[in-house]
Motif scaffolding. Structure first.
Motif, PDB file in Angstrom:
ATOM      1  N   ASP A 102       0.816  -1.208   0.000  1.00  0.00           N
ATOM      2  CA  ASP A 102       0.000   0.000   0.000  1.00  0.00           C
ATOM      3  C   ASP A 102       0.858   1.270   0.000  1.00  0.00           C
ATOM      4  OD1 ASP A 102      -2.480  -1.326  -0.029  1.00  0.00           O
ATOM      5  OD2 ASP A 102      -2.354  -1.698   2.117  1.00  0.00           O
ATOM      6  N   THR A 103       2.008   1.208   0.650  1.00  0.00           N
ATOM      7  CA  THR A 103       2.916   2.357   0.599  1.00  0.00           C
ATOM      8  C   THR A 103       3.465   2.551  -0.809  1.00  0.00           C
ATOM      9  OG1 THR A 103       3.550   2.000   2.912  1.00  0.00           O
ATOM     10  CG2 THR A 103       4.996   3.392   1.586  1.00  0.00           C
ATOM     11  N   LEU A 104       3.796   1.440  -1.466  1.00  0.00           N
ATOM     12  CA  LEU A 104       4.232   1.526  -2.864  1.00  0.00           C
ATOM     13  C   LEU A 104       3.120   2.083  -3.743  1.00  0.00           C
ATOM     14  CD1 LEU A 104       6.157  -1.852  -3.352  1.00  0.00           C
ATOM     15  CD2 LEU A 104       7.135   0.453  -3.407  1.00  0.00           C
ATOM     16  N   GLY A 105       1.895   1.643  -3.464  1.00  0.00           N
ATOM     17  CA  GLY A 105       0.751   2.131  -4.232  1.00  0.00           C
ATOM     18  C   GLY A 105       0.556   3.612  -4.071  1.00  0.00           C
ATOM     19  N   ILE A 106       0.743   4.106  -2.851  1.00  0.00           N
ATOM     20  CA  ILE A 106       0.574   5.535  -2.585  1.00  0.00           C
ATOM     21  C   ILE A 106       1.698   6.350  -3.218  1.00  0.00           C
ATOM     22  CG2 ILE A 106       0.543   7.291  -0.768  1.00  0.00           C
ATOM     23  CD1 ILE A 106      -0.633   5.077   1.074  1.00  0.00           C
ATOM     24  N   ALA A 107       2.948   5.906  -2.973  1.00  0.00           N
ATOM     25  CA  ALA A 107       4.116   6.702  -3.372  1.00  0.00           C
ATOM     26  C   ALA A 107       4.530   6.517  -4.825  1.00  0.00           C
ATOM     27  CB  ALA A 107       5.292   6.370  -2.453  1.00  0.00           C
ATOM     28  N   GLY A 108       4.386   5.274  -5.324  1.00  0.00           N
ATOM     29  CA  GLY A 108       4.941   5.019  -6.652  1.00  0.00           C
ATOM     30  C   GLY A 108       3.995   4.423  -7.659  1.00  0.00           C
ATOM     31  N   GLY A 109       2.697   4.414  -7.356  1.00  0.00           N
ATOM     32  CA  GLY A 109       1.727   3.796  -8.261  1.00  0.00           C
ATOM     33  C   GLY A 109       1.702   4.433  -9.638  1.00  0.00           C
ATOM     34  N   THR A 110       1.753   5.736  -9.658  1.00  0.00           N
ATOM     35  CA  THR A 110       1.711   6.456 -10.934  1.00  0.00           C
ATOM     36  C   THR A 110       2.938   6.151 -11.782  1.00  0.00           C
ATOM     37  OG1 THR A 110       0.482   8.248  -9.880  1.00  0.00           O
ATOM     38  CG2 THR A 110       1.488   8.702 -12.018  1.00  0.00           C
ATOM     39  N   LEU A 111       4.111   6.124 -11.135  1.00  0.00           N
ATOM     40  CA  LEU A 111       5.358   5.854 -11.856  1.00  0.00           C
ATOM     41  C   LEU A 111       5.385   4.442 -12.421  1.00  0.00           C
ATOM     42  CD1 LEU A 111       8.203   6.826 -12.628  1.00  0.00           C
ATOM     43  CD2 LEU A 111       9.003   5.963 -10.420  1.00  0.00           C
ATOM     44  N   ILE A 112       4.967   3.452 -11.598  1.00  0.00           N
ATOM     45  CA  ILE A 112       4.971   2.065 -12.034  1.00  0.00           C
ATOM     46  C   ILE A 112       4.032   1.860 -13.217  1.00  0.00           C
ATOM     47  CG2 ILE A 112       4.350  -0.298 -11.337  1.00  0.00           C
ATOM     48  CD1 ILE A 112       5.256   0.428  -8.514  1.00  0.00           C
ATOM     49  N   SER A 113       2.864   2.490 -13.148  1.00  0.00           N
ATOM     50  CA  SER A 113       1.864   2.293 -14.200  1.00  0.00           C
ATOM     51  C   SER A 113       2.316   2.818 -15.558  1.00  0.00           C
ATOM     52  CB  SER A 113       0.546   2.971 -13.807  1.00  0.00           C
ATOM     53  OG  SER A 113       0.725   4.371 -13.707  1.00  0.00           O
ATOM     54  N   LYS A 114       3.307   3.721 -15.552  1.00  0.00           N
ATOM     55  CA  LYS A 114       3.828   4.238 -16.819  1.00  0.00           C
ATOM     56  C   LYS A 114       4.590   3.172 -17.587  1.00  0.00           C
ATOM     57  CE  LYS A 114       4.290   9.089 -15.434  1.00  0.00           C
ATOM     58  NZ  LYS A 114       5.245  10.209 -15.197  1.00  0.00           N
ATOM     59  N   TYR A 115       5.219   2.251 -16.855  1.00  0.00           N
ATOM     60  CA  TYR A 115       6.062   1.237 -17.480  1.00  0.00           C
ATOM     61  C   TYR A 115       5.423  -0.153 -17.494  1.00  0.00           C
ATOM     62  CZ  TYR A 115       9.533   4.912 -16.795  1.00  0.00           C
ATOM     63  OH  TYR A 115      10.205   6.105 -16.812  1.00  0.00           O
ATOM     64  N   LEU A 116       4.561  -0.421 -16.506  1.00  0.00           N
ATOM     65  CA  LEU A 116       3.940  -1.741 -16.410  1.00  0.00           C
ATOM     66  C   LEU A 116       2.464  -1.582 -16.080  1.00  0.00           C
ATOM     67  CD1 LEU A 116       4.633  -4.789 -16.522  1.00  0.00           C
ATOM     68  CD2 LEU A 116       4.932  -4.709 -14.037  1.00  0.00           C
ATOM     69  N   PRO A 117       1.584  -1.807 -17.075  1.00  0.00           N
ATOM     70  CA  PRO A 117       0.144  -1.652 -16.836  1.00  0.00           C
ATOM     71  C   PRO A 117      -0.343  -2.523 -15.689  1.00  0.00           C
ATOM     72  CG  PRO A 117       0.603  -1.903 -19.174  1.00  0.00           C
ATOM     73  CD  PRO A 117       1.888  -2.184 -18.449  1.00  0.00           C
ATOM     74  N   GLU A 118      -1.339  -2.033 -14.960  1.00  0.00           N
ATOM     75  CA  GLU A 118      -1.867  -2.728 -13.783  1.00  0.00           C
ATOM     76  C   GLU A 118      -2.383  -4.125 -14.122  1.00  0.00           C
ATOM     77  OE1 GLU A 118      -5.821  -2.404 -11.155  1.00  0.00           O
ATOM     78  OE2 GLU A 118      -4.775  -0.509 -11.456  1.00  0.00           O
ATOM     79  N   LYS A 119      -2.951  -4.287 -15.324  1.00  0.00           N
ATOM     80  CA  LYS A 119      -3.519  -5.591 -15.678  1.00  0.00           C
ATOM     81  C   LYS A 119      -2.440  -6.672 -15.727  1.00  0.00           C
ATOM     82  CE  LYS A 119      -3.408  -4.809 -20.711  1.00  0.00           C
ATOM     83  NZ  LYS A 119      -4.231  -4.781 -21.947  1.00  0.00           N
ATOM     84  N   TYR A 120      -1.207  -6.320 -16.117  1.00  0.00           N
ATOM     85  CA  TYR A 120      -0.119  -7.294 -16.150  1.00  0.00           C
ATOM     86  C   TYR A 120       0.354  -7.641 -14.737  1.00  0.00           C
ATOM     87  CZ  TYR A 120       0.079  -6.259 -21.136  1.00  0.00           C
ATOM     88  OH  TYR A 120      -0.240  -6.102 -22.460  1.00  0.00           O
ATOM     89  N   ILE A 121       0.364  -6.640 -13.844  1.00  0.00           N
ATOM     90  CA  ILE A 121       0.732  -6.894 -12.451  1.00  0.00           C
ATOM     91  C   ILE A 121      -0.257  -7.857 -11.821  1.00  0.00           C
ATOM     92  CG2 ILE A 121       1.019  -5.843 -10.169  1.00  0.00           C
ATOM     93  CD1 ILE A 121       1.844  -3.254 -11.578  1.00  0.00           C
ATOM     94  N   LYS A 122      -1.559  -7.592 -12.035  1.00  0.00           N
ATOM     95  CA  LYS A 122      -2.606  -8.437 -11.450  1.00  0.00           C
ATOM     96  C   LYS A 122      -2.583  -9.842 -12.049  1.00  0.00           C
ATOM     97  CE  LYS A 122      -6.560  -6.760 -10.299  1.00  0.00           C
ATOM     98  NZ  LYS A 122      -7.914  -6.143 -10.334  1.00  0.00           N
ATOM     99  N   PHE A 123      -2.329  -9.933 -13.358  1.00  0.00           N
ATOM    100  CA  PHE A 123      -2.291 -11.247 -14.006  1.00  0.00           C
ATOM    101  C   PHE A 123      -1.115 -12.068 -13.480  1.00  0.00           C
ATOM    102  CE2 PHE A 123      -0.992 -14.187 -17.353  1.00  0.00           C
ATOM    103  CZ  PHE A 123      -2.197 -14.837 -17.615  1.00  0.00           C
ATOM    104  N   GLY A 124       0.045 -11.418 -13.307  1.00  0.00           N
ATOM    105  CA  GLY A 124       1.211 -12.126 -12.780  1.00  0.00           C
ATOM    106  C   GLY A 124       0.979 -12.624 -11.365  1.00  0.00           C
ATOM    107  N   ALA A 125       0.362 -11.782 -10.528  1.00  0.00           N
ATOM    108  CA  ALA A 125       0.055 -12.191  -9.162  1.00  0.00           C
ATOM    109  C   ALA A 125      -0.923 -13.354  -9.145  1.00  0.00           C
ATOM    110  CB  ALA A 125      -0.528 -11.011  -8.384  1.00  0.00           C
ATOM    111  N   ALA A 126      -1.948 -13.282  -9.999  1.00  0.00           N
ATOM    112  CA  ALA A 126      -2.950 -14.349 -10.079  1.00  0.00           C
ATOM    113  C   ALA A 126      -2.304 -15.667 -10.491  1.00  0.00           C
ATOM    114  CB  ALA A 126      -4.050 -13.960 -11.069  1.00  0.00           C
TER     115      ALA A 126
END
Length: 221
Positions: free
Chosen positions: A150-174
């Motif tokens: 959640d801290t990463l989501g707050i502080a770096g969510g915008t930056l991460i989403s520029k390089y790795l779309p959220e759908k790929y993060i969720k698919f990898g976790a799943a």
């Protein structure tokens, strides 16, 4: 081992989850330290409840049954992770309590607690507590995992989403959770149940569920 296991899996499960988005939305309204304090209080309480229940269940249920249930739960966590979250709805409900009455920390904590109550990460913590027989380590690991995510989501969510779309993060976790669940099934099931026919049926059903939950809805859109 229990601490590390709880930390890593809860961290992966929380990445891209709706509560991570809630924390990001709250951060747009309040100071970072207020959001982190609220999220930490809610996380600690949620995980403490999960560990208490899990420890109680683990004391009265055979370990083999706990591990079998854990296998199916992990597969369920993976399938759950394939579901799409309605981002507009999440942002609309974030920090929706009257902050002038309760204060920022209580507002964030209450919102986060209600959103996370009964969510997959809490059920996962309960499962680990029942399986690992180390409640304090599971509590610490799960709490750290959620706080880091959640801290990463707050502080770096915008930056991460520029390089790795959220759908790929969720698919990898799943995918991680589904694979972990399958390997646990192979460990706990008696050899007579692991027949070719049973495996074919299992993987066909799993493939259909993955398609219906993760891809059919997206194709419709």
């Amino acid at each position: 081992m229990a601490l590390l296991k709880a930390f890593l899996f809860v961290l992966v499960a929380e990445m891209g989850d709706k509560t991570q988005l809630l924390a990001m939305a709250c951060a747009s309204k309040y100071k970072l330290k207020q959001v982190i304090a609220g999220v930490f209080a809610a996380t600690l309480l949620l995980n403490a409840l999960a560990v208490l229940i899990g420890t109680y269940l683990g004391s009265y249920i055979k370990f083999e049954y706990v591990k079998l249930a854990a296998a199916f739960l992990f597969i369920g966590f993976g399938l759950w992770g394939l579901k799409e979250e309605d981002e507009e709805e999440i942002e609309g409900e974030a920090c929706s309590l009257k902050e002038d009455k309760f204060g920022p920390i209580i507002t964030v904590g209450t919102t986060f607690f209600l959103a996370e109550l009964g969510d997959k990460t809490q059920i996962m913590t309960l499962t680990f507590a029942a399986q690992e027989k180390a409640p304090i380590l599971v509590l610490v690991g799960a709490t750290l995992g959620m706080m880091v995510a959640d801290t990463l989501g707050i502080a770096g969510g915008t930056l991460i989403s520029k390089y790795l779309p959220e759908k790929y993060i969720k698919f990898g976790a799943a995918l991680i959770f589904i694979v972990f669940g399958i390997t646990t099934l192979y460990e706990v099931l008696p050899i007579q149940y692991i027949t070719v026919i049973n495996q074919i049926v299992f993987y066909v059903i799993l493939a259909v569920l993955i398609y219906v939950i993760g891809f059919r809805r997206k194709n419709k859109k």
